[in-house]
Design an enzyme around this catalytic site. Structure first.
Site, mmCIF file in Angstrom:
data_model
loop_
_atom_site.group_PDB
_atom_site.id
_atom_site.type_symbol
_atom_site.label_atom_id
_atom_site.label_comp_id
_atom_site.label_asym_id
_atom_site.label_seq_id
_atom_site.Cartn_x
_atom_site.Cartn_y
_atom_site.Cartn_z
ATOM 1 N N CYS A 62 -16.675 1.400 1.022
ATOM 2 C CA CYS A 62 -15.525 0.542 1.332
ATOM 3 C C CYS A 62 -15.054 0.677 2.770
ATOM 4 O O CYS A 62 -14.317 -0.180 3.263
ATOM 5 C CB CYS A 62 -14.379 0.843 0.367
ATOM 6 S SG CYS A 62 -13.708 2.505 0.521
ATOM 7 N N GLN B 48 -10.223 -3.879 -3.087
ATOM 8 C CA GLN B 48 -11.513 -3.479 -2.527
ATOM 9 C C GLN B 48 -12.651 -3.806 -3.479
ATOM 10 O O GLN B 48 -13.684 -4.358 -3.087
ATOM 11 C CB GLN B 48 -11.510 -1.969 -2.237
ATOM 12 C CG GLN B 48 -12.834 -1.450 -1.725
ATOM 13 C CD GLN B 48 -13.178 -2.003 -0.355
ATOM 14 O OE1 GLN B 48 -12.375 -1.927 0.571
ATOM 15 N NE2 GLN B 48 -14.373 -2.584 -0.195
ATOM 16 N N HIS C 89 -7.707 1.045 -6.200
ATOM 17 C CA HIS C 89 -7.845 0.148 -5.040
ATOM 18 C C HIS C 89 -8.535 -1.136 -5.517
ATOM 19 O O HIS C 89 -9.677 -1.421 -5.165
ATOM 20 C CB HIS C 89 -8.663 0.848 -3.954
ATOM 21 C CG HIS C 89 -8.578 0.210 -2.604
ATOM 22 N ND1 HIS C 89 -7.782 -0.898 -2.337
ATOM 23 C CD2 HIS C 89 -9.193 0.520 -1.427
ATOM 24 C CE1 HIS C 89 -7.923 -1.221 -1.061
ATOM 25 N NE2 HIS C 89 -8.778 -0.390 -0.496
ATOM 26 N N ARG D 196 0.882 -1.183 0.000
ATOM 27 C CA ARG D 196 0.000 0.000 0.000
ATOM 28 C C ARG D 196 0.908 1.218 0.000
ATOM 29 O O ARG D 196 1.717 1.399 0.912
ATOM 30 C CB ARG D 196 -0.911 0.009 1.232
ATOM 31 C CG ARG D 196 -1.612 1.354 1.420
ATOM 32 C CD ARG D 196 -2.699 1.343 2.451
ATOM 33 N NE ARG D 196 -3.860 0.629 1.958
ATOM 34 C CZ ARG D 196 -5.076 0.697 2.524
ATOM 35 N NH1 ARG D 196 -5.268 1.449 3.590
ATOM 36 N NH2 ARG D 196 -6.087 0.023 2.016
ATOM 37 N N ASP E 241 -17.725 7.149 -0.878
ATOM 38 C CA ASP E 241 -16.485 7.012 -0.113
ATOM 39 C C ASP E 241 -16.256 8.329 0.627
ATOM 40 O O ASP E 241 -16.969 9.315 0.395
ATOM 41 C CB ASP E 241 -15.320 6.694 -1.081
ATOM 42 C CG ASP E 241 -14.062 6.203 -0.355
ATOM 43 O OD1 ASP E 241 -14.110 5.999 0.877
ATOM 44 O OD2 ASP E 241 -13.027 6.044 -1.023
ATOM 45 N N ARG F 3 -13.364 -8.651 1.857
ATOM 46 C CA ARG F 3 -11.950 -8.374 1.580
ATOM 47 C C ARG F 3 -11.143 -9.647 1.841
ATOM 48 O O ARG F 3 -10.237 -10.004 1.088
ATOM 49 C CB ARG F 3 -11.427 -7.236 2.481
ATOM 50 C CG ARG F 3 -12.031 -5.874 2.231
ATOM 51 C CD ARG F 3 -11.678 -5.344 0.861
ATOM 52 N NE ARG F 3 -10.243 -5.215 0.678
ATOM 53 C CZ ARG F 3 -9.506 -4.189 1.093
ATOM 54 N NH1 ARG F 3 -10.081 -3.167 1.708
ATOM 55 N NH2 ARG F 3 -8.202 -4.137 0.874
HETATM 56 N N1 CP Z 1 -11.207 -0.069 2.630
HETATM 57 C C1 CP Z 1 -9.922 -0.130 3.043
HETATM 58 O O1 CP Z 1 -8.986 -0.291 2.241
HETATM 59 O O2 CP Z 1 -9.776 -0.060 4.386
HETATM 60 P P1 CP Z 1 -8.391 0.152 5.154
HETATM 61 O O3 CP Z 1 -7.858 1.510 4.759
HETATM 62 O O4 CP Z 1 -8.764 0.084 6.607
HETATM 63 O O5 CP Z 1 -7.439 -0.931 4.743
#
Ligand code: CP
Length: 318
Positions: free
Chosen positions: A276, A147, A144, A117, A235, A304
């Site tokens: 998400c 997700q 992403h 990430r 979001d 997830r």
């Molecule tokens: N939706 C998501 O990626 O959550 P986090 O940032 O908690 O990993």
């Protein structure tokens, strides 16, 4: 599919939905659902009947905060017999000047897969270019994909195949919206974006979805946009990569795009509400909607785990 240079087995990077073959995305969704069903009723720490990651070491690297991605990858890899290490980018030499390409080559000598990430998509791509093990996109400023794979699992288990349905994205055309557009093109659904012009979605992602035959509309009036929707998705108004100074302006711009009962009433009666998470309750969506009967937000979080288990298996060819 590239070959693993040391093991001779197949390996694939999972970098984005639009760059992954459509039939392989389909197979991952089906496998995620099958693996989820096989675990129904089991305590979370119970190993899966199959242990395809036995003997594999997985590095989970975070240059940004995470709850869902971090824990779901960690638990999922362990359920399949793998071992994990969760690393903070800033605690590695990567955060102190070591090049991405050297980091990729070093990590590839220790671990069997890297989940990253990070901020700039270029960092992810450089890691993938130089790693000799698979690399998974755990979110960048640009997309992403993990997700949205979980979100497709979620939509399908509640309402069946998404093909031909109308999804509405309300708010900021951010990295998550980009992956929804990629999924529209790959899974054959339409997407209506509603939000202010300054926060329009990525033009290339819109072009990709349209090139695959999906209808993508940009509608400024949120109630008009929501009309007849099969799902309404939103979001946070300020993403992790946005400057804090943008907060007040964003809130003023995005307030009309809050998902509330009025907007949900414009959608089909059986429309789903998706987010998400993490959410800022009563900003981008009201608690009434988030906790209401159409909301599937916690199923998205759970999925997830299952979607990423399928992605891990696909990457490693196991
Ligand atoms: N939706 C998501 O990626 O959550 P986090 O940032 O908690 O990993």
């Amino acid at each position: 599919m590239p070959r693993h240079p040391e093991k001779g087995t197949e390996m694939s990077h999972f970098l984005d939905i639009h760059t992954t073959p459509q039939d392989e995305l389909r197979a991952m969704i089906d496998q995620a659902r099958a693996m989820k069903n096989a675990r129904q009723g089991l305590p979370k720490g119970t190993p899966d009947a199959e242990q395809p990651l036995a003997g594999r070491m997985i590095a989970l690297i975070f240059e940004k905060p995470s709850t869902r991605t971090r824990i779901s990858f960690d638990v999922g890899a362990r359920q399949m017999g793998g071992q994990t290490m969760v690393l903070s980018g800033k605690d590695m030499q990567l955060g102190h000047g070591e090049s991405i390409s050297d980091t990729a080559r070093v990590l590839s000598r220790y671990v069997d897969l890297i989940m990253l990430r990070t901020f700039d998509e270029a960092t992810l791509l450089e890691m993938a270019e130089h790693a000799t093990v698979p690399v998974i996109n755990g979110l960048t400023d640009a997309s992403h994909p993990c997700q949205i794979m979980a979100d497709i699992v979620t939509y399908e288990e509640h309402r069946g195949a998404p093909g031909g349905r109308k999804f509405v994205w309300s708010g900021d055309g951010n990295n998550v919206c980009t992956s929804w557009l990629h999924a529209a093109g790959q899974f054959g659904f339409d997407l209506t974006f509603t939000g202010p012009e300054t926060l329009d979605p990525d033009a290339k992602a819109v072009e990709f979805a349209r090139s695959r035959g999906s209808r993508v509309d940009i509608v400024r009036d949120p109630l008009v946009a929501a009309h007849g929707a099969d799902a309404i998705v939103t979001d946070t108004w300020v993403s992790m990569h946005d400057p804090e100074s943008a907060r007040e302006r964003r809130h003023n711009q995005l307030r009309p795009y809050q998902v509330n009962s009025r907007m949900m009433a414009e959608a089909k009666p059986d429309a789903l509400f998706m987010h998400c998470l993490p959410a800022h309750r009563n900003e981008e969506a009201t608690s009434e909607v988030m906790d209401g009967p159409q909301s599937v937000i916690f199923d998205e979080s759970e999925n997830r785990l299952h979607a990423q288990k399928a992605i891990l298996r696909w990457c490693l060819g196991v």
